[in-house]
Write an enzyme that holds these catalytic residues in place. Structure first.
Site: not given
Length: 250
Positions: A18-19, A102-103, A15, A100, A126, A22, A178
């Site tokens: 972008n970078t 992966d989906r 799998d 996608g 992401t 796995k 905050t």
């Protein structure tokens, strides 16, 4: 090129984002090892530690055909998962070429665990994706929402004074600074979003199985426990099923 088939013992599921990639190692249909945060070179090196007879690559990043070519030097069959790959489900998505991969692998993995049930897959990376497949193996599609990191970055990028914060799953509902207010808003807001969407699916489809996966899922598993089954290797199970489905073509 020698071809493998249904008697193959070791299979690899790759799998690639972008970078990083796995890798899952299957002995028959049992997932025995997962390697994470791998470069293309790392993928090749780790697979050389096994006698792999079949492999499948799911690449949602840039073109990595060279990886397929390199793996074919020592793996008999390497399959590239794409939108033309044969699947044992009916895809109702109207733009399958934009979906996608992966989906699709995620809903296939859900069907490995729950073959007779309607399933909602929540993949937290992401982006947060919701994907629904019914009990008749019809994939309906789902939704895409910003992930945790994207939400924190957006608050910092599009305001003048708000800082960039990080996830705190232990944060209370009411922030008294905050930073805590941002952490609370992002974390509890996304949790409420997920619970609300699950309830909408339950109202529409009745009893469903909800499967959580993705790197950020660990922050929500405990909070969502009454609703979900977690499997952070779901995509690997799905890719293995896709590979097995296509063995008739080997």
């Amino acid at each position: 090129m020698m071809k493998a088939g249904k008697d193959a013992l070791y299979r690899a599921t790759i799998d690639f984002g972008n970078t990083y990639g796995k890798v899952g190692i299957f002995y028959k249909d049992e997932l025995i090892k997962v390697y994470s945060r791998l470069t293309a070179s790392d993928v090749k090196n780790c697979l050389q530690n096994y006698v792999i007879e079949e492999a499948i690559i799911c690449n949602v990043g840039e073109n990595k055909d060279f990886l397929t070519e390199e793996l074919l030097t020592f793996i008999p069959f390497v399959m590239s998962f794409n939108h033309k790959t044969s699947l044992p489900i009916h895809n109702l998505y109207t733009t399958p070429h934009t979906l996608g991969l992966d989906r699709l692998a995620g809903v296939m993995g859900a069907k490995v665990h729950f073959p007779e049930d309607a399933c909602l897959v929540i993949d937290m990376g992401t982006c947060v994706t919701f994907d629904f497949i019914d009990e008749h193996n019809q994939y309906h599609g789902g939704s895409i929402s910003p992930g945790l990191s994207m939400r924190f970055k957006a608050l910092e990028a599009f305001t003048a004074r708000l800082p960039l914060c990080s996830t705190n799953p232990e944060i209370g509902l009411i922030g008294n600074s905050t930073e805590q207010s941002i952490q609370s808003g992002v974390y509890h807001g996304l949790k409420a979003e997920i619970i609300g969407i699950i309830q909408h699916y339950q109202e529409k489809f009745g009893k469903i199985k909800v499967i959580l996966c993705g790197g950020d899922g660990i922050y929500f598993e405990k909070a969502l426990k009454p609703f979900i089954f977690a499997d952070y290797h779901l995509i690997h199970y799905g890719l293995n099923r896709i590979l097995r489905t296509n063995e008739k073509n080997l």
